[in-house]
Write a protein that holds these residues in place. Structure first.
Motif, PDB file in Angstrom:
ATOM      1  N   GLN A   1      34.481  44.529  46.058  1.00 45.42           N
ATOM      2  CA  GLN A   1      33.669  43.505  45.406  1.00 45.42           C
ATOM      3  C   GLN A   1      33.294  43.844  43.977  1.00 45.42           C
ATOM      4  O   GLN A   1      33.023  42.945  43.195  1.00 45.42           O
ATOM      5  CB  GLN A   1      32.396  43.247  46.226  1.00 45.42           C
ATOM      6  CG  GLN A   1      32.721  42.744  47.627  1.00 45.42           C
ATOM      7  CD  GLN A   1      31.498  42.363  48.422  1.00 45.42           C
ATOM      8  OE1 GLN A   1      30.615  43.175  48.614  1.00 45.42           O
ATOM      9  NE2 GLN A   1      31.438  41.137  48.902  1.00 45.42           N
ATOM     10  N   ILE A   2      33.274  45.130  43.651  1.00 43.95           N
ATOM     11  CA  ILE A   2      32.801  45.466  42.311  1.00 43.95           C
ATOM     12  C   ILE A   2      33.877  46.121  41.457  1.00 43.95           C
ATOM     13  O   ILE A   2      34.092  45.725  40.313  1.00 43.95           O
ATOM     14  CB  ILE A   2      31.534  46.354  42.406  1.00 43.95           C
ATOM     15  CG1 ILE A   2      30.436  45.502  43.053  1.00 43.95           C
ATOM     16  CG2 ILE A   2      31.105  46.843  41.026  1.00 43.95           C
ATOM     17  CD1 ILE A   2      29.185  46.238  43.355  1.00 43.95           C
TER      18      ILE A   2
ATOM     19  N   TYR B   1      40.644  41.065  43.396  1.00 43.89           N
ATOM     20  CA  TYR B   1      40.012  40.172  44.357  1.00 43.89           C
ATOM     21  C   TYR B   1      38.898  39.348  43.724  1.00 43.89           C
ATOM     22  O   TYR B   1      38.234  38.586  44.359  1.00 43.89           O
ATOM     23  CB  TYR B   1      39.432  40.968  45.519  1.00 43.89           C
ATOM     24  CG  TYR B   1      40.488  41.657  46.337  1.00 43.89           C
ATOM     25  CD1 TYR B   1      41.392  40.893  47.078  1.00 43.89           C
ATOM     26  CD2 TYR B   1      40.604  43.034  46.360  1.00 43.89           C
ATOM     27  CE1 TYR B   1      42.374  41.499  47.826  1.00 43.89           C
ATOM     28  CE2 TYR B   1      41.579  43.644  47.112  1.00 43.89           C
ATOM     29  CZ  TYR B   1      42.463  42.881  47.836  1.00 43.89           C
ATOM     30  OH  TYR B   1      43.427  43.480  48.573  1.00 43.89           O
ATOM     31  N   LYS B   2      38.668  39.580  42.481  1.00 43.64           N
ATOM     32  CA  LYS B   2      37.470  39.019  41.888  1.00 43.64           C
ATOM     33  C   LYS B   2      37.818  38.223  40.641  1.00 43.64           C
ATOM     34  O   LYS B   2      38.808  38.445  39.985  1.00 43.64           O
ATOM     35  CB  LYS B   2      36.534  40.173  41.525  1.00 43.64           C
ATOM     36  CG  LYS B   2      35.129  39.760  41.256  1.00 43.64           C
ATOM     37  CD  LYS B   2      34.350  40.954  40.802  1.00 43.64           C
ATOM     38  CE  LYS B   2      34.906  41.460  39.492  1.00 43.64           C
ATOM     39  NZ  LYS B   2      34.118  42.550  38.954  1.00 43.64           N
ATOM     40  N   LEU B   3      36.991  37.341  40.281  1.00 46.01           N
ATOM     41  CA  LEU B   3      37.190  36.578  39.060  1.00 46.01           C
ATOM     42  C   LEU B   3      35.978  36.785  38.194  1.00 46.01           C
ATOM     43  O   LEU B   3      34.879  36.982  38.697  1.00 46.01           O
ATOM     44  CB  LEU B   3      37.283  35.110  39.409  1.00 46.01           C
ATOM     45  CG  LEU B   3      38.205  34.849  40.573  1.00 46.01           C
ATOM     46  CD1 LEU B   3      37.864  33.548  41.213  1.00 46.01           C
ATOM     47  CD2 LEU B   3      39.617  34.868  40.068  1.00 46.01           C
TER      48      LEU B   3
END
Lengths: 618, 474
Positions: A30-31, A36-38
């Motif tokens: 998540q970080i 996986y993140k935008l």
């Protein structure tokens, strides 16, 4: 107490260790891990459906009948809407502000987060301008679709049309989404699954301004659309168009079949309509107009939905059944004193020499002859009773493809009917007499037959005893796939040896000299076999019917022409059949027959301007 | 009256608080997972959140009923409950309703119940009762055997329902047994088995064999065997290999190096035993047995994997291990789940704002993959918080278990904690790609009446026992 109390630390340790690993993993997902993140402003993705190109439709000679043209739907996701310049936007689209407000409200009602169609089928010019400025209107985007295009404006009933799916269809087939199109009639409907292909999907990241930021995860989850299969129709589009021309201003239908394969060469229902009328935004309007305001019912497919009595063409079947049952021979002669007389009953006939044998009776369409044939068949002592005789007769008749749906690859087909023994028993009495059903002898009365079934009957006669289920598609896809049911011979219950005298008679109908009823169907150098029919109508002019096949040896075309209120078989049916046969077999009409062609083209039966009688005695 | 006052005073309110908190958070996330604009009333029972609300109400009611039952009842009725449950597991095989290929549901008047969920509770009671018996001796074969029967009977019945996920839960009881004195060797064997299982599926069989051999010889050295003796062993294997290879060449057989090496080991087995006996290498016998045991284990894993597992189970395990990675096929769920969780970032996208969840990218969103919604909408903060809440509950249960005076209560408490832990580990592990995709629910979170009720019963029976702890004198 317990020796193992310390193990609680090990067990608790394992628990905590696993959860720690999970937390580290979550931290990573998540970080740390960007894949996986935008980033915060780039937080929306759009799934764009990739519409497959619908399969093209060709005629039997490879001429293109239907292709696709691009259309652009303006889509809207209400959630992404932002303040925008409505005046400018309306101008861009050429709509009123009220329409805009209504459209947005409608989209919101459908779904707040899912895309729905805001405006259907923008023209490509409008699309070009809009595309430039679309970034100013978050929430809107354009989805490309394909519409059908009919370059020849012909064969509307056979090809069918596409329509937006209904909610019911969406619920019953998960493939469909709102705004998709589905084949609603004709080939488009019957071969929907083959033609439509498979939708794909492309997933994009889009930013808050609704600009595409790139492919989602490098297209890992995209799915390519698969184009629909192309399809070859069995129609000969030149013949089809010629037939449509000949049938202009007339009500009725033409069906032409290649007897050796069952392929439908032409299928004309008149009056018809231009398939282009059912494309694009005007469709609904045109559809309403045709259904509600047109008394001639152009949408009604007269070749497969209209149930007609066949008239005298049915004498062919009666003759064949009698030969098969051995109740007459080709040389059997019957008297005709201006008709058939039995007690108080009289069935009229026109003036001709008497007595006639089977061939002559076919040639001159003698009513008395076939009334006798019918009675001899039903009353034959070998059946024991008229009822048994009738049941046997009906079995033979049904083997020609009457009384039930043929199974043509066009959904809307009527089965028609041949009355049963029980029908007459209910109507008259248990031991009814042959005279009660005598009108069947000449193809009148309770018979209900579609032109498609009539054409199939001629094909069966041309083949001397078998037919293939008529079909309008020659093959689907690259391997020319065709359902096995169209490759199977269906045999009639009449042996092939009995067909020769009937076919002799049919040839005489066209070229037998004095007494012939269908001479206008003649084609130079080709042995055409035909049969006229005149179907009595109580309050309107009689219908004109003609069936024919040609050439006599190795038949290439079997045809029925049914012209409503055409007065008698020789008047329109025969000449139009002759022209169609000549067009198909020779490619063009001989100079010597141009006068017939002209007369047929000019005849206007709908506005009650009958063509002058060609002066041939029926 | 006095009993009731005592009950309230002695109840562990921390656990109850965590329970209510988790159930509430679970419901919020189910609401988010199936949320759509058309059905906004939270009481709409045509929607899953509406139904879950009903089930939560029923669960609270169940909890209260359990607290009113006398604590001794549970120990006394442990076996009858267990037998009834076994009977139900058999019945569901015969009369059950098939959903998604698993015949594990009873349908009664529109409500579907899954006996497998409740079997965990019954088994936990029964095993606690059995182990707490006076004549139970952990090292006696008979005691271990009967424990095994108690644990494996429901597991096998559940596997027959084609619900392998729920059956795996019973493995976790090894931790309970460990707490009650099972040798650490058992845990070691368990870990060894897991490692071998993974490398068997990951690597070509020959490599697996070589690794086992290498480990065997290295550990020989560690337990004090001399270099010379290890060398003799290696040489013997090599000579055996050469001999068999020669024979194979002469007879023109088509055998792989793997088979030849196995034959060589088989040939050397008796000579090794003799050598160990002659040289008095007491520890080496264990190494030899473990090595041979490992070999048989890897054979059976290969066999099991190829022949017993369903193809979708094979795919999932393969995918987890990175074999045949296919994000649009079997790995789709996990890939989408990771994207959903990963896209949540530090603080999440906010309640009802998850795009991945909304567009139904993740399947089984409200049941097995509910953790995705947490990850996407509440981010690292939210998902860590949920993990910590669950962990606190489990550790609290361990603490409560340890303070029991009755072994029955203690063992039962451990059972509850371990079951909850297993569900947490597998369920969350699968959503973040650390465990195979085995469809088991996240306790108190996942949508579904059966699992919520089963976990509630499991937990509150323990709380009831815990409230009674002072009745028994040390």
């Amino acid at each position: 107490m317990n020796n193992f109390s310390n193990r609680k630390y090990i067990i608790g340790g394992i628990f905590i260790l696993v959860v720690l690993i999970f937390i580290i993993r979550l931290f990573n997902l998540q970080i740390i891990d960007d894949t996986y993140k935008l980033s915060a402003e780039n937080n929306s993705q759009r799934q764009v459906t990739q519409y497959p190109a619908r399969g093209l439709i060709y005629d039997r000679n490879g001429k293109l009948l239907v292709y696709n043209q691009a259309a652009y739907d303006l889509m809207l996701i209400p959630k992404q809407l932002d303040v925008f310049d409505t005046t400018d936007f309306c101008q861009l689209l050429g709509i009123e502000k009220l329409e805009l407000i209504k459209g947005i409200a409608k989209a919101k009602r459908y779904s707040y987060r899912k895309a729905s169609i805001f405006l259907k089928q923008l023209s490509s010019e409008r699309y070009a301008v809009l595309q430039e400025k679309l970034y100013k209107y978050p929430g809107f985007f354009v989805q490309t679709r394909t519409l059908r295009k009919y370059p020849l404006n012909s064969a509307a009933h056979a090809l069918g049309y596409l329509r937006e799916v209904t909610n019911q269809e969406i619920n019953s087939d998960p493939y469909f989404r709102q705004g998709d199109y589905i084949g609603k009639s004709g080939i488009e409907r019957m071969y929907e699954k083959e033609l439509r292909g498979e939708k794909g999907v492309k997933i994009y990241w889009v930013d808050v301004f609704n600009r595409i930021k790139g492919s989602f995860r490098d297209g890992k989850f995209d799915k390519q659309a698969v184009s629909g299969k192309n399809l070859h129709s069995s129609l000969d589009i030149d013949l089809q168009q010629y037939g449509e021309l000949l049938m202009q201003n007339k009500k009725g239908g033409i069906v032409a079949i290649e007897p050796q394969t069952g392929e439908i060469l032409a299928k004309i229902s008149s009056p018809g309509y231009d398939p282009e009328m059912f494309v694009g935004r005007a469709m609904n309007k045109n559809y309403q107009m045709m259904v509600q305001n047109d008394s001639l019912k152009p949408l009604f497919d007269r070749t497969m939905l209209a149930l007609y009595p066949p008239g005298s063409i049915f004498k062919l079947v009666n003759g064949l059944v009698a030969l098969q049952e051995g109740v007459i021979s080709p040389s059997t002669r019957f008297e005709c004193q201006h008709g058939y007389h039995a007690g108080n009953f009289t069935m009229k006939c026109h003036a001709h020499s008497s007595p006639l044998d089977l061939r002559q009776a076919v040639q001159q369409s003698c009513n008395a002859y076939f009334a006798n044939v019918f009675r001899y068949t039903l009353e034959s002592p070998k059946f024991g009773s008229v009822q048994n005789g009738y049941t046997k007769w009906r079995q033979h008749v049904i083997s020609f493809g009457f009384g039930d749906k043929l199974g043509v690859d066009i959904q809307n087909e009527k089965s028609g009917s041949i009355p049963t023994n029980e029908y007459y028993q209910n109507k008259y009495r248990t031991n009814w007499r042959a005279l009660n059903a005598i009108s069947l002898a000449i193809g009148q009365g309770e018979l209900q037959i579609t032109p498609m079934q009539m054409a199939n009957m001629v094909a069966a006669i041309a083949n001397k005893g078998y037919y293939y289920i008529p079909h309008i598609v020659k093959g689907v896809g690259e391997d020319n796939y065709l359902d096995n049911k169209y490759l199977e011979k269906h045999y009639t219950t009449v042996d092939s040896s009995h067909f020769t005298p009937i076919i002799d008679g049919m040839e005489m109908v066209v070229s037998g000299g004095a007494g012939s009823t269908g001479t206008l169907a003649a084609v130079k150098d080709i042995r055409v076999c035909g049969k006229t029919g005149t179907v009595q109508n109580s309050d309107e002019a009689d219908h004109s019917v003609f069936v024919a096949f040609a050439p006599r040896e190795n038949p290439k075309i079997a045809i029925v022409v049914y012209v409503e209120n055409g007065v008698w078989g020789g008047r329109y049916g025969a000449p139009i059949s002759g022209l169609m046969i000549e067009k198909y077999l020779k490619g063009e009409i001989a100079e010597s027959k141009k006068w017939i062609e002209k007369r047929m083209l000019e005849a206007d039966l709908i506005n009650q301007v009958a063509a002058p009688s060609p002066g041939v005695v029926e | 009256m006095t009993r009731k006052v005592n009950l309230l005073k002695n109840l562990d309110w921390w656990t109850i608080f965590l329970y209510v908190l988790l159930v509430f958070l679970g419901w919020i996330n189910i609401y988010a997972a199936v949320y759509n604009e058309e059905h906004q009333s939270i009481f709409d029972i045509s929607q899953r959140y509406g139904k879950q609300l009903m089930w939560i109400g029923a669960a609270f009611f169940l909890a209260m009923v359990i607290l009113l039952i006398e604590g001794k009842f549970f120990s006394a009725f442990a076996y009858p409950t267990y037998l009834l449950m076994i009977f139900l597991l058999i019945a569901v095989l015969i009369f059950g309703r098939e959903v998604n290929g698993a015949r594990s549901w009873f349908e009664i008047g529109g409500i579907r119940l899954q006996p497998a969920e409740f079997a965990k509770f019954a088994t936990c009671l029964a095993i606690s009762r059995y182990i707490s018996q006076f004549n139970f001796k952990i090292h006696k074969f008979k005691s271990l055997f009967i424990s095994g029967v108690i644990l494996f009977t429901p597991a096998v019945l559940i596997i027959l329902q084609r619900d392998a996920g729920s059956a795996l839960v019973y493995i976790v009881f090894i931790l309970v047994l460990y707490r009650e004195g099972l040798s650490g060797v058992a845990l070691f064997v368990g870990v060894l088995a897991a490692v071998l299982f993974i490398i068997t599926l990951l690597m070509p069989e020959l490599y697996v064999l070589l690794i086992i051999l290498a480990f065997a010889f290295i550990s020989l050295k560690f337990i004090g065997t001399r270099w010379k003796q290890v060398g003799i062993g290696v040489t013997a294997i090599l000579i055996g290999f050469a001999l068999v290879w020669g024979v194979v060449q002469v007879m023109e057989l088509k055998l792989s190096a793997y088979t030849i090496l196995n034959l060589s080991i088989a040939l050397n087995f008796i000579p090794f035993l003799y050598y160990i006996y002659k040289e008095r290498l007491k520890h080496a016998i264990w190494v030899l047995l473990i090595a041979v045991g490992s070999l048989f284990f890897t054979f059976s894993v290969s066999y099991l994997f190829e022949n017993i597992l369903e193809s979708h189970q094979q795919e999932r395990i393969n995918d987890l291990l990175g074999i045949e990675s296919d994000p649009s096929g079997a790995g789709y769920n996990v890939a989408q789940s990771k994207i959903a969780i990963g896209s949540g970032g530090f603080a999440g996208k906010g309640f009802l704002n998850g795009t991945q969840t909304k567009f139904k990218f993740v399947p089984e969103q409200s049941t097995d993959f509910i953790f995705c919604t947490v990850g996407e909408e509440w981010g690292f903060v939210g998902s860590t918080a949920v993990l910590i809440f669950l962990m606190s509950l489990i550790i609290r249960l361990l603490f409560l278990a340890e303070r029991q005076r009755s072994p029955f209560s203690r063992i039962y408490g451990y059972g509850v904690a371990c079951i909850l832990f297993f569900h947490l580990a597998i369920n969350v592990g699968m959503t973040i790609g650390l465990a195979p995709v085995i469809g088991i629910p996240l306790p108190f979170f996942s949508y579904g009446g059966s699992s919520l009720w089963a976990f509630t019963i499991l937990l509150f029976v323990f709380l009831r026992l815990d409230a009674n702890r002072l009745e028994l004198l040390r």
